[in-house]
Design a protein around this motif. Structure first.
Motif, PDB file in Angstrom:
ATOM      1  N   SER A 118       0.805  -1.229   0.000  1.00  0.00           N
ATOM      2  CA  SER A 118       0.000   0.000   0.000  1.00  0.00           C
ATOM      3  C   SER A 118       0.833   1.272   0.000  1.00  0.00           C
ATOM      4  CB  SER A 118      -0.939  -0.030   1.208  1.00  0.00           C
ATOM      5  OG  SER A 118      -0.234  -0.390   2.394  1.00  0.00           O
ATOM      6  N   LYS A 119       2.147   1.141  -0.177  1.00  0.00           N
ATOM      7  CA  LYS A 119       3.024   2.328  -0.156  1.00  0.00           C
ATOM      8  C   LYS A 119       2.522   3.406  -1.111  1.00  0.00           C
ATOM      9  CE  LYS A 119       6.282   0.523  -3.574  1.00  0.00           C
ATOM     10  NZ  LYS A 119       7.422  -0.366  -3.795  1.00  0.00           N
ATOM     11  N   THR A 120       2.609   4.620  -0.669  1.00  0.00           N
ATOM     12  CA  THR A 120       2.165   5.851  -1.373  1.00  0.00           C
ATOM     13  C   THR A 120       0.638   5.971  -1.504  1.00  0.00           C
ATOM     14  OG1 THR A 120       2.063   5.198  -3.729  1.00  0.00           O
ATOM     15  CG2 THR A 120       4.262   5.734  -2.851  1.00  0.00           C
TER      16      THR A 120
ATOM     17  N   MET B  79       7.364  -4.684   6.725  1.00  0.00           N
ATOM     18  CA  MET B  79       8.344  -3.684   6.300  1.00  0.00           C
ATOM     19  C   MET B  79       9.148  -4.280   5.156  1.00  0.00           C
ATOM     20  SD  MET B  79       9.675  -0.784   6.448  1.00  0.00           S
ATOM     21  CE  MET B  79      11.176  -0.042   5.816  1.00  0.00           C
ATOM     22  N   ILE B  80       8.932  -3.742   3.946  1.00  0.00           N
ATOM     23  CA  ILE B  80       9.571  -4.357   2.770  1.00  0.00           C
ATOM     24  C   ILE B  80      10.664  -3.490   2.168  1.00  0.00           C
ATOM     25  CG2 ILE B  80       7.496  -5.723   2.217  1.00  0.00           C
ATOM     26  CD1 ILE B  80       6.859  -3.698   0.009  1.00  0.00           C
ATOM     27  N   GLY B  81      10.822  -2.265   2.683  1.00  0.00           N
ATOM     28  CA  GLY B  81      11.791  -1.347   2.081  1.00  0.00           C
ATOM     29  C   GLY B  81      13.100  -1.299   2.849  1.00  0.00           C
TER      30      GLY B  81
ATOM     31  N   LEU C 127      14.024 -15.831   3.467  1.00  0.00           N
ATOM     32  CA  LEU C 127      14.730 -14.974   2.511  1.00  0.00           C
ATOM     33  C   LEU C 127      13.747 -14.152   1.686  1.00  0.00           C
ATOM     34  CD1 LEU C 127      17.210 -17.687   1.124  1.00  0.00           C
ATOM     35  CD2 LEU C 127      17.598 -16.125   3.053  1.00  0.00           C
ATOM     36  N   MET C 128      14.236 -13.017   1.217  1.00  0.00           N
ATOM     37  CA  MET C 128      13.430 -12.151   0.351  1.00  0.00           C
ATOM     38  C   MET C 128      14.283 -11.722  -0.825  1.00  0.00           C
ATOM     39  SD  MET C 128      13.194  -8.643  -0.420  1.00  0.00           S
ATOM     40  CE  MET C 128      12.319  -7.167   0.068  1.00  0.00           C
ATOM     41  N   THR C 129      13.663 -11.564  -1.987  1.00  0.00           N
ATOM     42  CA  THR C 129      14.385 -10.949  -3.098  1.00  0.00           C
ATOM     43  C   THR C 129      13.461 -10.050  -3.903  1.00  0.00           C
ATOM     44  OG1 THR C 129      16.058 -11.318  -4.820  1.00  0.00           O
ATOM     45  CG2 THR C 129      14.073 -12.673  -4.958  1.00  0.00           C
TER      46      THR C 129
ATOM     47  N   GLY D  57       8.259 -12.210  -5.621  1.00  0.00           N
ATOM     48  CA  GLY D  57       7.180 -12.022  -6.579  1.00  0.00           C
ATOM     49  C   GLY D  57       6.436 -10.729  -6.312  1.00  0.00           C
ATOM     50  N   MET D  58       6.289  -9.921  -7.362  1.00  0.00           N
ATOM     51  CA  MET D  58       5.570  -8.657  -7.304  1.00  0.00           C
ATOM     52  C   MET D  58       4.523  -8.664  -8.419  1.00  0.00           C
ATOM     53  SD  MET D  58       9.067  -6.479  -6.413  1.00  0.00           S
ATOM     54  CE  MET D  58       8.617  -5.046  -7.290  1.00  0.00           C
ATOM     55  N   THR D  59       3.923  -7.514  -8.699  1.00  0.00           N
ATOM     56  CA  THR D  59       2.830  -7.496  -9.682  1.00  0.00           C
ATOM     57  C   THR D  59       3.183  -8.216 -10.993  1.00  0.00           C
ATOM     58  OG1 THR D  59       1.859  -5.485  -8.792  1.00  0.00           O
ATOM     59  CG2 THR D  59       1.363  -5.986 -11.099  1.00  0.00           C
TER      60      THR D  59
ATOM     61  N   VAL E 279       3.918 -13.215  -1.438  1.00  0.00           N
ATOM     62  CA  VAL E 279       4.068 -12.367  -2.628  1.00  0.00           C
ATOM     63  C   VAL E 279       3.653 -10.955  -2.255  1.00  0.00           C
ATOM     64  CG1 VAL E 279       3.854 -14.201  -4.343  1.00  0.00           C
ATOM     65  CG2 VAL E 279       1.781 -13.076  -3.506  1.00  0.00           C
ATOM     66  N   ARG E 280       4.343  -9.968  -2.841  1.00  0.00           N
ATOM     67  CA  ARG E 280       4.127  -8.564  -2.488  1.00  0.00           C
ATOM     68  C   ARG E 280       3.571  -7.841  -3.700  1.00  0.00           C
ATOM     69  NH1 ARG E 280       9.647  -9.826  -1.823  1.00  0.00           N
ATOM     70  NH2 ARG E 280       9.965  -8.391  -3.567  1.00  0.00           N
ATOM     71  N   VAL E 281       2.277  -7.575  -3.674  1.00  0.00           N
ATOM     72  CA  VAL E 281       1.631  -7.009  -4.868  1.00  0.00           C
ATOM     73  C   VAL E 281       1.094  -5.608  -4.568  1.00  0.00           C
ATOM     74  CG1 VAL E 281      -0.175  -7.332  -6.595  1.00  0.00           C
ATOM     75  CG2 VAL E 281       1.047  -9.328  -5.690  1.00  0.00           C
ATOM     76  N   GLY E 282       1.627  -4.631  -5.276  1.00  0.00           N
ATOM     77  CA  GLY E 282       1.195  -3.246  -5.107  1.00  0.00           C
ATOM     78  C   GLY E 282       0.331  -2.796  -6.270  1.00  0.00           C
TER      79      GLY E 282
ATOM     80  N   GLU F 216      -1.315   2.086 -10.469  1.00  0.00           N
ATOM     81  CA  GLU F 216       0.005   2.716 -10.610  1.00  0.00           C
ATOM     82  C   GLU F 216       0.245   3.692  -9.466  1.00  0.00           C
ATOM     83  OE1 GLU F 216       2.346   2.196 -12.918  1.00  0.00           O
ATOM     84  OE2 GLU F 216       1.171   0.789 -14.145  1.00  0.00           O
ATOM     85  N   ARG F 217       1.511   3.800  -9.056  1.00  0.00           N
ATOM     86  CA  ARG F 217       1.861   4.779  -8.030  1.00  0.00           C
ATOM     87  C   ARG F 217       2.314   6.073  -8.682  1.00  0.00           C
ATOM     88  NH1 ARG F 217       3.558  -0.113  -6.075  1.00  0.00           N
ATOM     89  NH2 ARG F 217       5.467   0.025  -7.280  1.00  0.00           N
ATOM     90  N   ASN F 218       1.981   7.178  -8.054  1.00  0.00           N
ATOM     91  CA  ASN F 218       2.422   8.475  -8.531  1.00  0.00           C
ATOM     92  C   ASN F 218       3.381   9.051  -7.498  1.00  0.00           C
ATOM     93  OD1 ASN F 218       2.819  11.024  -9.396  1.00  0.00           O
ATOM     94  ND2 ASN F 218       0.662  11.534  -9.668  1.00  0.00           N
TER      95      ASN F 218
HETATM   96  C1  LIG Z   1       6.832  -1.513  -4.266  1.00  0.00           C
HETATM   97  C2  LIG Z   1       7.290  -2.861  -3.888  1.00  0.00           C
HETATM   98  C3  LIG Z   1       6.541  -3.998  -4.230  1.00  0.00           C
HETATM   99  C4  LIG Z   1       5.270  -3.948  -5.051  1.00  0.00           C
HETATM  100  O1  LIG Z   1       5.585  -3.663  -6.385  1.00  0.00           O
HETATM  101  P1  LIG Z   1       4.484  -3.772  -7.542  1.00  0.00           P
HETATM  102  O2  LIG Z   1       5.275  -3.997  -8.773  1.00  0.00           O
HETATM  103  O3  LIG Z   1       3.735  -2.482  -7.536  1.00  0.00           O
HETATM  104  O4  LIG Z   1       3.615  -4.928  -7.208  1.00  0.00           O
HETATM  105  C5  LIG Z   1       6.997  -5.228  -3.801  1.00  0.00           C
HETATM  106  N1  LIG Z   1       8.122  -5.346  -3.079  1.00  0.00           N
HETATM  107  C6  LIG Z   1       8.869  -4.289  -2.735  1.00  0.00           C
HETATM  108  C7  LIG Z   1      10.100  -4.492  -1.924  1.00  0.00           C
HETATM  109  C8  LIG Z   1       8.485  -3.019  -3.129  1.00  0.00           C
HETATM  110  O5  LIG Z   1       9.244  -1.969  -2.783  1.00  0.00           O
END
Ligand SMILES: *Cc1c(COP(=O)(O)O)cnc(C)c1O
Length: 231
Positions: free
Chosen positions: A34-36, A76-78, A158-160, A201-203, A217-220, A226-228
């Motif tokens: 949900s960032k931004t 916390m993913i950042g 682990l995370m990538t 895994g992301m979007t 899986v981390r889906v934004g 889209e993020r602005n």
């Molecule tokens: C922003 C972010 C995501 C989500 O990315 P999307 O491509 O928008 O799904 C996943 N993981 C990390 C670490 C991110 O910073």
């Protein structure tokens, strides 16, 4: 499409990927990144029973956590700076982005003060991209030898972050390699280290990641759009 419609579509794709891989849907956690995005968009998802949210900035995570129901879980993913650890060590259910001993030491120290065990993942730069955080695959085991001695840390896996690619198949080898690395680590039986979580895994590539063993899986974008970054 609304946030709820997007979420339901992602959920269906997660289920389908689990089916293809012969895995149980229960073994994969879908984190809504949900960032931004405003609190109001997160609130739209709550009636669906969504509880797992991901943020990449300490201040944004703590601000949202304070406003929203305490039943939600914040990932916390950042990239995390040591001077901000104290603000989130008892707010994040899982810190996905630990990539140095110094950061892990700080997390353990602050966790001890708050009398909690901090749950963490080691971020691995599998693709060896210059621009990315994370330790290289060869550095993970030496790092874990030291982190496993810290008193208030539990390493769960682990995370990538895979590169952005047009065709998600191009990232399959990365997910496969992270899974194999987690198997090698498990065999070492380090104290305070389990390998029950693989955050990958992301979007663009979460379905391939699930096929290769992702547990988180981390889906934004796929959920919130889209993020602005300019506002
Ligand atoms: C922003 C972010 C995501 C989500 O990315 P999307 O491509 O928008 O799904 C996943 N993981 C990390 C670490 C991110 O910073």
């Amino acid at each position: 499409m609304s946030v709820c419609e997007n979420y339901k579509e992602v959920e269906q794709r997660v289920e389908a990927a689990c089916m293809r891989a012969g895995r149980s849907r229960k073994d994969v956690t879908l984190i809504a990144v949900s960032k931004t995005k405003p609190v109001s968009m997160i609130e739209e998802l709550l009636p669906l029973g969504v509880t797992e949210f991901g943020e990449n900035k300490v201040q944004e995570l703590t601000a949202k956590a304070e406003i929203l129901p305490s039943t939600l879980n914040w990932h916390m993913i950042g990239h995390l700076q040591r001077n901000k650890v104290k603000y989130i060590v008892d707010k994040a259910c899982l810190i996905h982005s630990v990539d140095s001993l110094r950061l892990a030491e700080e997390i353990s120290k602050e966790a001890e003060k708050k009398q909690v065990i901090a749950n963490i993942l080691i971020e691995v730069n599998v693709a060896e991209e210059e621009s990315k955080f994370g330790v290289s695959t060869t550095e993970v085991i030496p790092l874990l030898e030291k982190i496993s001695l810290l008193p208030n840390i539990a390493v769960h896996g682990l995370m990538t972050i895979a590169p952005y690619v047009e065709n998600p198949e191009e990232n399959r080898w990365i997910f496969h390699k992270l899974k194999n690395l987690s198997i090698d680590i498990k065999e070492k039986n380090f104290d305070n280290v389990t390998m029950d979580v693989l955050s990958m895994g992301m979007t663009g590539d979460y379905e391939v990641a699930i096929e290769e063993g992702a547990t988180h899986v981390r889906v934004g974008t796929g959920i919130f759009g889209e993020r602005n970054y300019t506002i």
